[in-house]
Design a protein around this motif. Structure first.
Motif, PDB file in Angstrom:
ATOM      1  N   SER A 196       5.370   4.574   1.428  1.00 12.69           N
ATOM      2  CA  SER A 196       5.140   3.454   1.695  1.00 12.69           C
ATOM      3  C   SER A 196       5.753   3.588   3.506  1.00 12.69           C
ATOM      4  N   THR A 231      -0.133   8.857   0.178  1.00 13.10           N
ATOM      5  CA  THR A 231      -0.335   9.878   0.392  1.00 13.10           C
ATOM      6  C   THR A 231       0.177  11.420   1.007  1.00 13.10           C
ATOM      7  N   ASP A 237      -6.383   5.956   0.707  1.00 12.93           N
ATOM      8  CA  ASP A 237      -7.086   6.103  -0.612  1.00 12.93           C
ATOM      9  C   ASP A 237      -8.778   5.639  -0.219  1.00 12.93           C
ATOM     10  N   SER A 290       3.420  13.736  -1.942  1.00  8.77           N
ATOM     11  CA  SER A 290       3.828  12.425  -2.783  1.00  8.77           C
ATOM     12  C   SER A 290       3.465  11.016  -2.433  1.00  8.77           C
ATOM     13  N   SER A 291       3.933  10.189  -2.601  1.00 10.03           N
ATOM     14  CA  SER A 291       3.395   8.353  -2.456  1.00 10.03           C
ATOM     15  C   SER A 291       4.443   8.124  -1.469  1.00 10.03           C
ATOM     16  N   THR A 317       0.819  -0.739  -0.435  1.00 12.45           N
ATOM     17  CA  THR A 317       0.238  -0.349   0.340  1.00 12.45           C
ATOM     18  C   THR A 317       0.929   1.582  -0.380  1.00 12.45           C
ATOM     19  N   ARG A 318       0.004   2.629  -0.999  1.00 15.38           N
ATOM     20  CA  ARG A 318       1.157   3.673  -0.796  1.00 15.38           C
ATOM     21  C   ARG A 318      -0.006   4.767  -0.451  1.00 15.38           C
TER      22      ARG A 318
END
Length: 162
Positions: free
Chosen positions: A42, A34, A112, A39-40, A31-32
């Protein structure tokens, strides 16, 4: 084809699909999220630390109530290798305004549309908040806590993994 063989064929087809359905659920490692700058990120960035991942939202009263305690806990235990990461299930503006207002010093990222599926795969079938998981230094989930956290119990639990 008789009814018995049709059932057997359908059952076999369904059993073949089970591994696909299980692998479709997101994993925390994949999973990423924000961050505030867009920015993404982890959670792998925190590997090597004991991490409390706290899923929350600004509209969740118990979530809001426990955040100052999480802030203080993180401040006390960070030198020993503990990190708290908040995953907000909310909009960016409200999330970061609220965090700034409370002077939250731990990282907060945004979930998200897949975050509810992630919660379910992490042991929270209802997707209720607040929900926290504990990751050991290798990033493996070693605990989960549903509902408002008790500071003493949480600290004792975290210290167990140090």
């Amino acid at each position: 084809m008789n009814l018995t063989s049709l059932r057997a064929t359908l059952l076999a087809a369904l059993l073949c699909l089970l591994p696909l359905a299980a692998s479709a659920a997101p994993t925390l490692a994949q999973t990423r999220f924000t961050d505030q700058s867009g920015s993404s990120v982890s959670l792998r960035a925190y590997q090597g630390k004991v991490v409390l991942v706290n899923f929350w939202a600004t509209w969740c009263s118990p979530c809001r109530e426990e955040m100052p305690m999480l802030n203080a806990l993180r401040e006390r235990l960070a030198p020993k290798g503990v990190e708290v990461v908040g995953v907000a299930l909310d909009n960016k503006t409200e999330t970061y305004n609220f965090a700034r207002q409370l002077k939250i010093n731990y990282p907060i990222v945004l979930g998200d549309s897949d975050t509810l599926s992630l919660l379910r795969s992490l042991g929270n079938p209802a997707g209720a908040l607040p929900y926290s998981i504990i990751l050991d230094r290798n990033g493996k989930q070693v605990g989960s806590l549903l509902g408002r956290l008790n500071e003493k119990n949480l600290e004792d639990t975290l210290r167990h993994f140090l």
